[in-house]
Design an enzyme around this catalytic site. Structure first.
Site, mmCIF file in Angstrom:
data_model
loop_
_atom_site.group_PDB
_atom_site.id
_atom_site.type_symbol
_atom_site.label_atom_id
_atom_site.label_comp_id
_atom_site.label_asym_id
_atom_site.label_seq_id
_atom_site.Cartn_x
_atom_site.Cartn_y
_atom_site.Cartn_z
ATOM 1 C CB THR A 176 1.804 7.324 26.963
ATOM 2 O OG1 THR A 176 1.649 8.156 25.805
ATOM 3 C CG2 THR A 176 0.468 6.711 27.332
ATOM 4 C CG ASN A 189 0.211 17.987 22.359
ATOM 5 O OD1 ASN A 189 -0.148 18.389 23.460
ATOM 6 N ND2 ASN A 189 -0.562 17.268 21.587
ATOM 7 C CB SER A 215 8.557 11.384 25.316
ATOM 8 O OG SER A 215 8.533 10.362 24.359
ATOM 9 C CB ALA A 216 13.805 9.438 23.914
ATOM 10 C CG HIS A 217 8.996 9.947 20.217
ATOM 11 N ND1 HIS A 217 8.082 10.364 19.275
ATOM 12 C CD2 HIS A 217 8.276 9.683 21.338
ATOM 13 C CE1 HIS A 217 6.860 10.338 19.793
ATOM 14 N NE2 HIS A 217 6.960 9.932 21.043
ATOM 15 C CB THR A 254 14.702 -6.526 30.610
ATOM 16 O OG1 THR A 254 14.504 -7.754 31.307
ATOM 17 C CG2 THR A 254 16.148 -6.405 30.149
ATOM 18 C CB CYS A 283 -0.061 13.105 19.724
ATOM 19 S SG CYS A 283 1.061 14.397 19.299
HETATM 20 N N1 PMP Z 1 2.574 14.429 26.270
HETATM 21 C C1 PMP Z 1 2.689 15.266 25.242
HETATM 22 C C2 PMP Z 1 2.549 16.734 25.478
HETATM 23 C C3 PMP Z 1 2.934 14.769 23.962
HETATM 24 O O1 PMP Z 1 3.043 15.611 22.940
HETATM 25 C C4 PMP Z 1 3.043 13.380 23.786
HETATM 26 C C5 PMP Z 1 3.279 12.776 22.424
HETATM 27 N N2 PMP Z 1 2.361 13.162 21.470
HETATM 28 C C6 PMP Z 1 2.918 12.542 24.898
HETATM 29 C C7 PMP Z 1 2.694 13.102 26.130
HETATM 30 C C8 PMP Z 1 3.042 11.063 24.785
HETATM 31 O O2 PMP Z 1 4.382 10.707 24.584
HETATM 32 P P1 PMP Z 1 4.825 9.266 24.110
HETATM 33 O O3 PMP Z 1 4.650 9.273 22.631
HETATM 34 O O4 PMP Z 1 6.250 9.157 24.507
HETATM 35 O O5 PMP Z 1 3.980 8.274 24.805
#
Ligand code: PMP
Length: 381
Positions: A72, A149, A197-199, A235, A321
């Site tokens: 994001t 997504n 994004s790592a997660h 940081t 999301c």
């Molecule tokens: N872009 C896409 C295509 C996503 O699927 C997501 C997470 N749902 C994001 C951006 C946002 O990522 P984050 O959760 O790291 O802010």
């Protein structure tokens, strides 16, 4: 208790064992990477190593990687950061972009920029012919997500980049959903800016990165101590960044065979759902899709009822999301899918760790919930 089967990997993924192992020592490490003593320098070296790992995944240079709090922030930085450096006033993006791209663009539109949105076809594929019409010599940035997504549909980034560049515009791609599935090349993609994004790739939540092509200048969103070469103050989150680096290394090692295995399990899930609770209808392109994503409609069935009836299978309706925004997905809407069908749709996201037995068991639990939902809706009508 019945074991939870986690099939919501487009929303977030489990930590990979190698990522956990890389992060654990940093839980007990005290030291700010900006400090010149040994503890700070150790953190700084770990961050440099992670920067190389992320750069390697993208075939980029380490100095082109800026760590952020997630995709994001990376998307917002890419979009907002450019505006002060360009006299151009038009932004273009795809209709199925994530809200973290669409919303900063809409915010800029409220500030007087022109926003043009390129449509997708009924399979969720970006319409390049329409995009070509929208890009002109006032276009500052074209943002096209690498993979969606909700449907997993993969976009023609190279072609979009060529269109953008031909008009003198830059190309940003939100590669959050694609980045975990194998090595990428920012040059092959033609990307000037790329978010991840790592997660979403078996790393921790709350950390991500933005690739910024060498020579490009962005105005920071966060002003402060001038970290990350002045682009992102604050940081650095050493443990999270180390986790992102390890996740990037694992993603870079993901092979054709790994992807084929996930694809096979996903298609098995689709076939089982069709057999046990069908007919189901696929949302999104049949093949131009991420290996693990399956978005299907069970016509006439309320997807929320199905989810409630199968609480031990983690899946998503609409977009999990966008918390706080329940209701039919904007992605399915712009693909021309009827709201009633969108409300009867579930998104399954498999990972490299999903097993055959989980697929079989999940299909049975979902099919039972679909049958109950059908029966209760039948009674109600
Ligand atoms: N872009 C896409 C295509 C996503 O699927 C997501 C997470 N749902 C994001 C951006 C946002 O990522 P984050 O959760 O790291 O802010």
């Amino acid at each position: 208790m019945t074991q939870l089967i986690y099939l919501d990997n487009n929303a977030s993924t489990a930590l990979a064992p190698a990522v956990r192992a890389a992060m654990t020592p940093w839980l007990d490490h005290t030291g700010n990477a900006a400090s010149s003593h040994a503890a700070g320098q150790a953190a700084d070296r770990a961050i440099s190593c992670a920067r190389e790992q992320v750069a390697d995944l993208l075939t980029a240079a380490p100095r082109e990687i800026v760590f952020t709090s997630g995709a994001t922030e990376a998307n917002n930085l890419a979009i907002r950061g450019l505006t002060t450096h360009s006299p151009r006033r038009t932004l273009v993006c795809g209709a199925t972009e994530h809200p973290s791209v669409l919303e900063p663009m809409r915010a800029l539109e409220r500030d007087g920029y022109t926003l043009r949105i390129a449509p997708v076809d009924e399979e969720g594929l970006l319409r390049l012919d329409a995009l070509a019409e929208l890009v002109d010599d006032d276009t500052m940035l074209v943002s096209v997500m690498a993979a969606n997504n909700e449907t997993g549909v993969v976009s023609p980034i190279r072609e979009a980049a060529d269109l953008a560049h031909a008009a003198g515009a830059l190309l940003h791609t939100d590669a959050t959903q694609l980045a975990g599935w194998g090595p990428l090349s920012v040059d092959t993609l033609g990307a000037d800016l790329l978010s991840l994004s790592a997660h979403k790739m078996h790393g921790p939540q709350g950390v991500g990165a933005l690739f910024i092509r060498r020579g490009l200048r962005l105005t920071p969103l966060l002003h402060g101590g001038g970290h990350e070469r002045g682009v992102r103050s604050g940081t650095p989150n050493t443990m999270g960044i180390v986790g992102l680096g390890a996740a990037a290394a694992a993603a870079a090692a993901c092979t054709d065979a790994d992807r084929a295995q996930v694809r096979r399990r996903r298609d098995l899930l689709a076939a089982l759902l069709d057999e046990l609770a069908g007919p189901v209808r696929l949302n999104g392109h049949a093949t131009q899709r991420l290996p693990g994503t399956l978005n299907v409609t069970f016509p006439g069935v309320d997807a929320d009822l199905v989810m409630a009836g199968a609480p031990t299978v983690a899946v998503a309706t609409g977009s999990a999301c966008s918390s706080g925004h329940p209701g039919p997905s904007h992605v399915l809407g712009v693909m021309g899918i009827d709201p009633a069908l969108a409300a009867a749709s579930l998104r399954f996201g498999l990972s490299r760790y999903t097993s055959d037995s989980e697929v079989h068991e999940a299909a049975e639990r979902i099919a039972t919930a679909v049958q109950h939902a059908r029966a209760s809706e039948g009674r109600a009508s």
